[in-house]
Design a protein around this motif. Structure first.
Motif, PDB file in Angstrom:
ATOM      1  N   SER A  63       0.846  -1.192   0.000  1.00 51.02           N
ATOM      2  CA  SER A  63       0.000   0.000   0.000  1.00 51.02           C
ATOM      3  C   SER A  63       0.877   1.236   0.000  1.00 51.02           C
ATOM      4  CB  SER A  63      -0.904   0.012   1.238  1.00 51.02           C
ATOM      5  OG  SER A  63      -1.774  -1.087   1.217  1.00 51.02           O
ATOM      6  N   VAL A  64       0.404   2.296  -0.622  1.00 52.69           N
ATOM      7  CA  VAL A  64       1.160   3.546  -0.689  1.00 52.69           C
ATOM      8  C   VAL A  64       0.320   4.643  -0.046  1.00 52.69           C
ATOM      9  CG1 VAL A  64       2.160   5.275  -2.213  1.00 52.69           C
ATOM     10  CG2 VAL A  64       2.343   2.848  -2.785  1.00 52.69           C
ATOM     11  N   ARG A  65       0.859   5.295   0.953  1.00 47.59           N
ATOM     12  CA  ARG A  65       0.124   6.361   1.626  1.00 47.59           C
ATOM     13  C   ARG A  65       0.268   7.667   0.851  1.00 47.59           C
ATOM     14  NH1 ARG A  65      -1.548   5.352   6.689  1.00 47.59           N
ATOM     15  NH2 ARG A  65      -0.857   3.431   7.676  1.00 47.59           N
ATOM     16  N   PRO A  66      -0.799   8.495   0.833  1.00 43.41           N
ATOM     17  CA  PRO A  66      -0.690   9.780   0.162  1.00 43.41           C
ATOM     18  C   PRO A  66       0.474  10.596   0.702  1.00 43.41           C
ATOM     19  CG  PRO A  66      -2.974   9.292   0.667  1.00 43.41           C
ATOM     20  CD  PRO A  66      -2.151   8.225   1.336  1.00 43.41           C
ATOM     21  N   SER A  67       1.158  11.292  -0.195  1.00 43.07           N
ATOM     22  CA  SER A  67       2.338  12.071   0.177  1.00 43.07           C
ATOM     23  C   SER A  67       2.330  13.391  -0.564  1.00 43.07           C
ATOM     24  CB  SER A  67       3.608  11.281  -0.167  1.00 43.07           C
ATOM     25  OG  SER A  67       4.725  12.097  -0.147  1.00 43.07           O
ATOM     26  N   ALA A  68       2.976  14.367  -0.002  1.00 43.94           N
ATOM     27  CA  ALA A  68       3.043  15.677  -0.650  1.00 43.94           C
ATOM     28  C   ALA A  68       4.292  15.815  -1.507  1.00 43.94           C
ATOM     29  CB  ALA A  68       3.030  16.780   0.402  1.00 43.94           C
ATOM     30  N   THR A  69       5.020  14.701  -1.720  1.00 43.57           N
ATOM     31  CA  THR A  69       6.258  14.754  -2.501  1.00 43.57           C
ATOM     32  C   THR A  69       5.972  15.229  -3.916  1.00 43.57           C
ATOM     33  OG1 THR A  69       7.111  12.891  -1.245  1.00 43.57           O
ATOM     34  CG2 THR A  69       8.219  13.417  -3.326  1.00 43.57           C
ATOM     35  N   PRO A  70       6.612  16.292  -4.399  1.00 37.47           N
ATOM     36  CA  PRO A  70       6.345  16.787  -5.749  1.00 37.47           C
ATOM     37  C   PRO A  70       6.859  15.821  -6.801  1.00 37.47           C
ATOM     38  CG  PRO A  70       8.196  17.951  -4.792  1.00 37.47           C
ATOM     39  CD  PRO A  70       7.622  17.110  -3.696  1.00 37.47           C
ATOM     40  N   LEU A  71       6.175  15.791  -7.937  1.00 32.54           N
ATOM     41  CA  LEU A  71       6.583  14.935  -9.040  1.00 32.54           C
ATOM     42  C   LEU A  71       7.579  15.664  -9.931  1.00 32.54           C
ATOM     43  CD1 LEU A  71       3.143  13.475 -10.105  1.00 32.54           C
ATOM     44  CD2 LEU A  71       4.906  12.334  -8.790  1.00 32.54           C
ATOM     45  N   LYS A  81       2.869   8.401 -19.268  1.00 36.11           N
ATOM     46  CA  LYS A  81       3.332   7.020 -19.155  1.00 36.11           C
ATOM     47  C   LYS A  81       3.986   6.718 -17.814  1.00 36.11           C
ATOM     48  CE  LYS A  81       4.112   6.961 -24.150  1.00 36.11           C
ATOM     49  NZ  LYS A  81       5.144   6.981 -25.217  1.00 36.11           N
ATOM     50  N   ASP A  82       4.134   7.731 -16.960  1.00 39.34           N
ATOM     51  CA  ASP A  82       4.709   7.508 -15.636  1.00 39.34           C
ATOM     52  C   ASP A  82       3.739   6.673 -14.798  1.00 39.34           C
ATOM     53  OD1 ASP A  82       6.959   8.940 -16.196  1.00 39.34           O
ATOM     54  OD2 ASP A  82       6.269  10.797 -15.255  1.00 39.34           O
ATOM     55  N   LYS A  83       4.241   5.588 -14.217  1.00 42.39           N
ATOM     56  CA  LYS A  83       3.390   4.709 -13.403  1.00 42.39           C
ATOM     57  C   LYS A  83       3.285   5.275 -11.994  1.00 42.39           C
ATOM     58  CE  LYS A  83       4.129   0.506 -16.097  1.00 42.39           C
ATOM     59  NZ  LYS A  83       2.720   0.296 -16.439  1.00 42.39           N
ATOM     60  N   GLU A  84       2.377   6.231 -11.832  1.00 39.52           N
ATOM     61  CA  GLU A  84       2.230   6.954 -10.563  1.00 39.52           C
ATOM     62  C   GLU A  84       0.805   6.915 -10.015  1.00 39.52           C
ATOM     63  OE1 GLU A  84       6.309   8.541 -10.377  1.00 39.52           O
ATOM     64  OE2 GLU A  84       4.673   8.252  -8.929  1.00 39.52           O
ATOM     65  N   TRP A  85      -0.083   6.206 -10.683  1.00 38.91           N
ATOM     66  CA  TRP A  85      -1.495   6.196 -10.287  1.00 38.91           C
ATOM     67  C   TRP A  85      -1.862   4.873  -9.608  1.00 38.91           C
ATOM     68  CZ3 TRP A  85      -4.606  10.451 -10.735  1.00 38.91           C
ATOM     69  CH2 TRP A  85      -4.149  11.484 -11.560  1.00 38.91           C
ATOM     70  N   TYR A  94      -4.487  -1.038  -5.989  1.00 37.40           N
ATOM     71  CA  TYR A  94      -3.932  -1.661  -7.181  1.00 37.40           C
ATOM     72  C   TYR A  94      -3.040  -0.644  -7.900  1.00 37.40           C
ATOM     73  CZ  TYR A  94      -7.570  -5.187  -6.495  1.00 37.40           C
ATOM     74  OH  TYR A  94      -8.380  -6.162  -5.972  1.00 37.40           O
ATOM     75  N   GLY A  95      -1.865  -1.097  -8.328  1.00 44.69           N
ATOM     76  CA  GLY A  95      -0.999  -0.205  -9.057  1.00 44.69           C
ATOM     77  C   GLY A  95       0.459  -0.464  -8.737  1.00 44.69           C
ATOM     78  N   PRO A  96       1.355   0.384  -9.234  1.00 46.71           N
ATOM     79  CA  PRO A  96       1.022   1.645  -9.928  1.00 46.71           C
ATOM     80  C   PRO A  96       0.726   1.448 -11.408  1.00 46.71           C
ATOM     81  CG  PRO A  96       3.387   1.437  -9.700  1.00 46.71           C
ATOM     82  CD  PRO A  96       2.801   0.244  -9.006  1.00 46.71           C
ATOM     83  N   PHE A  97      -0.112   2.351 -11.949  1.00 51.09           N
ATOM     84  CA  PHE A  97      -0.437   2.396 -13.364  1.00 51.09           C
ATOM     85  C   PHE A  97      -0.082   3.775 -13.902  1.00 51.09           C
ATOM     86  CE2 PHE A  97      -3.667  -0.409 -11.436  1.00 51.09           C
ATOM     87  CZ  PHE A  97      -3.414  -1.586 -12.135  1.00 51.09           C
ATOM     88  N   CYS A  98       0.088   3.855 -15.218  1.00 53.63           N
ATOM     89  CA  CYS A  98       0.260   5.172 -15.824  1.00 53.63           C
ATOM     90  C   CYS A  98      -1.119   5.716 -16.203  1.00 53.63           C
ATOM     91  CB  CYS A  98       1.176   5.104 -17.040  1.00 53.63           C
ATOM     92  SG  CYS A  98       0.499   4.241 -18.471  1.00 53.63           S
ATOM     93  N   ALA A 120       0.392  11.094  -6.258  1.00 56.24           N
ATOM     94  CA  ALA A 120       1.137  11.825  -5.232  1.00 56.24           C
ATOM     95  C   ALA A 120       0.728  13.288  -5.113  1.00 56.24           C
ATOM     96  CB  ALA A 120       2.642  11.722  -5.509  1.00 56.24           C
ATOM     97  N   LYS A 121       0.217  13.885  -6.190  1.00 60.77           N
ATOM     98  CA  LYS A 121      -0.159  15.299  -6.126  1.00 60.77           C
ATOM     99  C   LYS A 121      -1.573  15.500  -5.583  1.00 60.77           C
ATOM    100  CE  LYS A 121      -1.662  15.635 -10.961  1.00 60.77           C
ATOM    101  NZ  LYS A 121      -1.388  16.270 -12.253  1.00 60.77           N
ATOM    102  N   LEU A 122      -2.300  14.408  -5.322  1.00 62.45           N
ATOM    103  CA  LEU A 122      -3.642  14.516  -4.756  1.00 62.45           C
ATOM    104  C   LEU A 122      -3.557  14.456  -3.236  1.00 62.45           C
ATOM    105  CD1 LEU A 122      -5.706  12.140  -7.102  1.00 62.45           C
ATOM    106  CD2 LEU A 122      -5.543  14.637  -7.209  1.00 62.45           C
TER     107      LEU A 122
END
Length: 267
Positions: A63-71, A81-85, A94-98, A120-122
């Motif tokens: 699992s990935v916790r929400p983070s404020a890390t900028p992309l 195409k970045d698998k960040e979703w 489920y993921g990561p997906f682009c 990550a930006k949400l």
């Protein structure tokens, strides 16, 4: 003997492969979770991420916790195409997906506008319909893109679609409504129904009357999208029609074949 699977990608069927081999091909990025797999026990092709034996593996990702890390900044195509979703379904991440994979899932009706996604930006998990990147204007812009890799996903539908005119009788186990079909495929349809009170995820019984060369047929459906539209041709209507996207969950083989023949000829 180990169970065998066949894979499909861009119309090519390959295999058979063992369960372990399929997973290795995904890890090596030779295949994606949005590619199709055939399981003789199931008797039909389905996306790898929908197949219970493979979806279980996908759900085991950390699992990935929400983070404020900028992309990092990237070009238009590379950013898509970045698998960040990540997708949240039934309590599993489920993921990561682009972003392109998520758009393909929306087209294939394995991801719906009411499902939750995260990037990550949400600041938190949000429904697809609430995320700007998946708005109708953004997706329309991608579809019109001259980038080959981006535009190509809009031509990889599992089922061919065609405009289709036929009147409908709709039942939700409580009330009968009238409607009109707009488009159809062997997997589902776009329909206008004279009520705004139906919701994505709800099951419906639809009776399609004869239209455009397809005999009348019945189908059990699930609503996968909802869009309010203005009926300029009927300004006197007390209720504005609502366009619903539905996925067929129960459909006879004869009806499915008739629809396939119709959409193939219309293509």
């Amino acid at each position: 003997m180990a169970k065998q699977y066949y894979l499909s990608n861009n119309g090519t069927h390959i295999g058979p492969y063992t369960h372990e081999t399929v997973l290795k091909k995904i890890e090596a990025q030779e295949h994606q979770w949005t590619d199709y797999v055939y399981d003789e026990n199931v008797g039909e092709w389905m996306m790898l991420l929908e197949h219970p034996e493979f979806a279980q593996k996908l759900a085991q990702k950390p699992s990935v916790r929400p983070s404020a890390t900028p992309l990092p900044k990237a070009g238009f195509a590379n950013a898509l195409k970045d698998k960040e979703w990540f997708i949240l379904k039934e309590g599993n991440n489920y993921g990561p997906f682009c972003q392109l994979e998520l758009i393909q899932m929306l087209q294939e009706k394995t991801l719906f506008e009411y499902d939750y996604i995260w990037h990550a930006k949400l600041p938190a998990w949000k429904r697809v319909a609430e995320v700007e990147e998946f708005s109708s204007d953004k997706i329309r812009g991608m579809k019109d893109s001259k980038d080959v890799d981006v535009a190509e996903i809009f031509f990889r539908r599992r089922h061919a679609r065609a405009s289709y005119g036929a009147s409908l009788i709709v039942h939700n186990n409580k009330t009968v409504f009238r409607g009109q079909a707009l488009e159809i495929s062997a997997g589902g349809a776009g329909v206008l129904i004279d009520t705004p009170n139906l919701q994505p995820g709800q099951s419906l019984f639809l009776h399609f009357q004869p239209g455009d060369g397809v005999p009348p047929f019945n189908a059990v459906c699930q609503i996968v999208s909802k869009q309010f539209v203005k009926d300029a041709a009927n300004t006197s209507a007390t209720v504005e029609p609502v366009k619903y996207g539905v996925k067929f969950t129960t459909l006879s083989q004869s009806a499915r074949e008739s629809i396939k023949n119709f959409t193939t000829k219309a293509a």
